[in-house]
Each structure stands twice: as structure tokens, then as C-alpha cells.
Design a protein around this motif. Sequence first.
Motif, PDB file in Angstrom:
ATOM      1  N   SER A   7       0.694  -1.135   0.174  1.00 20.08           N
ATOM      2  CA  SER A   7      -0.061  -0.033  -0.067  1.00 20.08           C
ATOM      3  C   SER A   7       0.690   1.361  -0.004  1.00 20.08           C
ATOM      4  CB  SER A   7      -0.881   0.065   1.243  1.00 20.08           C
ATOM      5  OG  SER A   7      -1.880  -1.015   1.165  1.00 20.08           O
ATOM      6  N   ASP A  10      -0.036   6.329  -5.081  1.00 13.31           N
ATOM      7  CA  ASP A  10       0.237   6.213  -6.866  1.00 13.31           C
ATOM      8  C   ASP A  10       1.108   7.087  -7.341  1.00 13.31           C
ATOM      9  OD1 ASP A  10      -0.530   5.342  -9.399  1.00 13.31           O
ATOM     10  OD2 ASP A  10      -2.380   6.429  -9.515  1.00 13.31           O
ATOM     11  N   PHE A  35      -3.039   4.811  -4.166  1.00 14.54           N
ATOM     12  CA  PHE A  35      -4.019   5.575  -3.972  1.00 14.54           C
ATOM     13  C   PHE A  35      -3.679   6.984  -4.029  1.00 14.54           C
ATOM     14  CE2 PHE A  35      -1.757   3.993  -0.079  1.00 14.54           C
ATOM     15  CZ  PHE A  35      -1.459   5.465   0.617  1.00 14.54           C
ATOM     16  N   TYR A  37      -3.314  11.199  -3.190  1.00 10.78           N
ATOM     17  CA  TYR A  37      -2.833  11.974  -2.082  1.00 10.78           C
ATOM     18  C   TYR A  37      -4.091  12.354  -1.301  1.00 10.78           C
ATOM     19  CZ  TYR A  37       1.961  12.196  -3.431  1.00 10.78           C
ATOM     20  OH  TYR A  37       3.272  11.840  -3.643  1.00 10.78           O
ATOM     21  N   GLY A  38      -5.135  12.512  -1.947  1.00 11.31           N
ATOM     22  CA  GLY A  38      -6.429  12.962  -1.099  1.00 11.31           C
ATOM     23  C   GLY A  38      -7.057  11.932  -0.653  1.00 11.31           C
ATOM     24  N   GLU A  39      -6.819  10.652  -0.698  1.00 11.82           N
ATOM     25  CA  GLU A  39      -7.292   9.576  -0.162  1.00 11.82           C
ATOM     26  C   GLU A  39      -6.409   9.000   1.032  1.00 11.82           C
ATOM     27  OE1 GLU A  39      -8.803   6.513  -3.207  1.00 11.82           O
ATOM     28  OE2 GLU A  39      -7.217   7.494  -4.113  1.00 11.82           O
ATOM     29  N   PHE A  40      -5.303   9.838   1.360  1.00 12.11           N
ATOM     30  CA  PHE A  40      -4.490   9.300   2.312  1.00 12.11           C
ATOM     31  C   PHE A  40      -5.127   9.431   3.750  1.00 12.11           C
ATOM     32  CE2 PHE A  40      -0.758  10.269   5.027  1.00 12.11           C
ATOM     33  CZ  PHE A  40      -0.145   9.000   5.252  1.00 12.11           C
ATOM     34  N   GLU A  42      -7.925   8.793   4.764  1.00 15.74           N
ATOM     35  CA  GLU A  42      -8.642   7.569   5.120  1.00 15.74           C
ATOM     36  C   GLU A  42      -7.866   6.411   5.174  1.00 15.74           C
ATOM     37  OE1 GLU A  42     -11.831   7.238   6.111  1.00 15.74           O
ATOM     38  OE2 GLU A  42     -11.812   9.472   6.126  1.00 15.74           O
ATOM     39  N   VAL A  43      -6.842   6.401   4.176  1.00 17.68           N
ATOM     40  CA  VAL A  43      -5.934   5.021   4.351  1.00 17.68           C
ATOM     41  C   VAL A  43      -4.924   5.097   5.576  1.00 17.68           C
ATOM     42  CG1 VAL A  43      -3.970   4.114   3.051  1.00 17.68           C
ATOM     43  CG2 VAL A  43      -5.794   4.970   1.732  1.00 17.68           C
TER      44      VAL A  43
END
Length: 206
Positions: A7, A10, A35, A37-40, A42-43
Motif C-alpha cells: 500500500s 500512486d 491511492f 494523496y487526497g485518499e491518504f 482515510e488510508v
Amino acid sequence: MTQIKVSYFDVDGGRGEPIRIVLHAAGIPFEDFRFGYGEFAEVRKTTPLGQVPTVNIEGVQYTQSSALLRYFGKAADLYPQDPFQALLCDEIIDGSEDLTNKLVASFGLQGDALKSAREAFVAGPLPLYLGWMSQKLAAQGNYFANGKLTIADLKVFMLLRWLGSGQLDHIPADSVARIAPSLQAYAERIGAEPVISAYYQARAAK
């Protein structure tokens, strides 16, 4: 077959990229979870320490990029078995991580604060660490350890490519070439290594 999931952002670079490359080099299948950067935000909630990369092995999530790189580097024959050569390799890996952390410390700053921090980085830590790496490379030859490509070279290659990408505000794209021309030539040569070129050829084919 062991189930492995990497994980990371991207991007074709950063701390996660050398892990992807050594897994490919070792012929170990893995899920490449990428993924934006905007999803980080939550990840990171799903990770042990709120950071990436992480690698999930058989349902257990592991962290710390350098430890993971060493672990898989052994499977790919890209980590020295000789203790002294391993020391040379580890020294460069940890030094690269030190320099990365000094740069990452400026993330989140804006305007004059960012400009000031990045200019201080270019004037101080960058020439210090690049000069040190240049000396280490000159002492060993074409690679940092073991007389052949190791995970230390992958780590430094990614760092140098990032520094020269032109994507870092207030860090001139020619900084590496200007400060440490031998490392610029080294990065160009390492980028052509079969281990790296084969990985990106496989990426392009997907």
C-alpha cells in the motif's frame, strides 16, 4: 502462495517504489494498492502508525519502509550476505532516509515559510549528504556496496530522481547535477539497470 499487498501512493517513486521493484525482481507476485494523496487521510487510519508504505503479508500488516526493503531485498539477492557489505548498504539506506526526513519536514509549509525552509535545505543538508554519498560511492566504485546493485542503490536512485524532478518548490531541478555531478551520472546509470528497466517495462505493459 503467500498473499502480499503493498500500500502506497500512486507515484512511481518515494519510499514504496524500491519495495515494489525488489518484489518484482524476486518474482514475488503482489497486489500493488495505489491511492491518491487526497485518499491518504482515510488510508492512514487503517495503518499501524498512520504512515505508508505498509505491506500486508498473509493478513498481517507490516510497516517501516527500510525494514521491508531489507526483508524483500534478501529474497531478490539485492541485499549483501557479508556483514560488512551489509553495513555499507545499511549506512547509505539510513543516510538517504535522514535526508528525506529533513526535506519532508518542510511539507505543510506555505509561502515564505516554505521558501525559507527549502532554501535552507538546499544550502545545508543537501550538499552535506550528497557530498558524503559521493565520497562513499567513489570509495566503492560503481555501486555503494557488494560490488553490484543493492537496495541501497535503489533507495538513492529514487531520492536523486525526486530531487531532480522539478516538482519540489524552491529546489532547483539541477541541484544534484550542480552539487554532486558524480551522483547525477550514477543515477542515470542506475536507472538503466535491468532490474529497474524490467520493472518499468512491466508497469507500462499493464
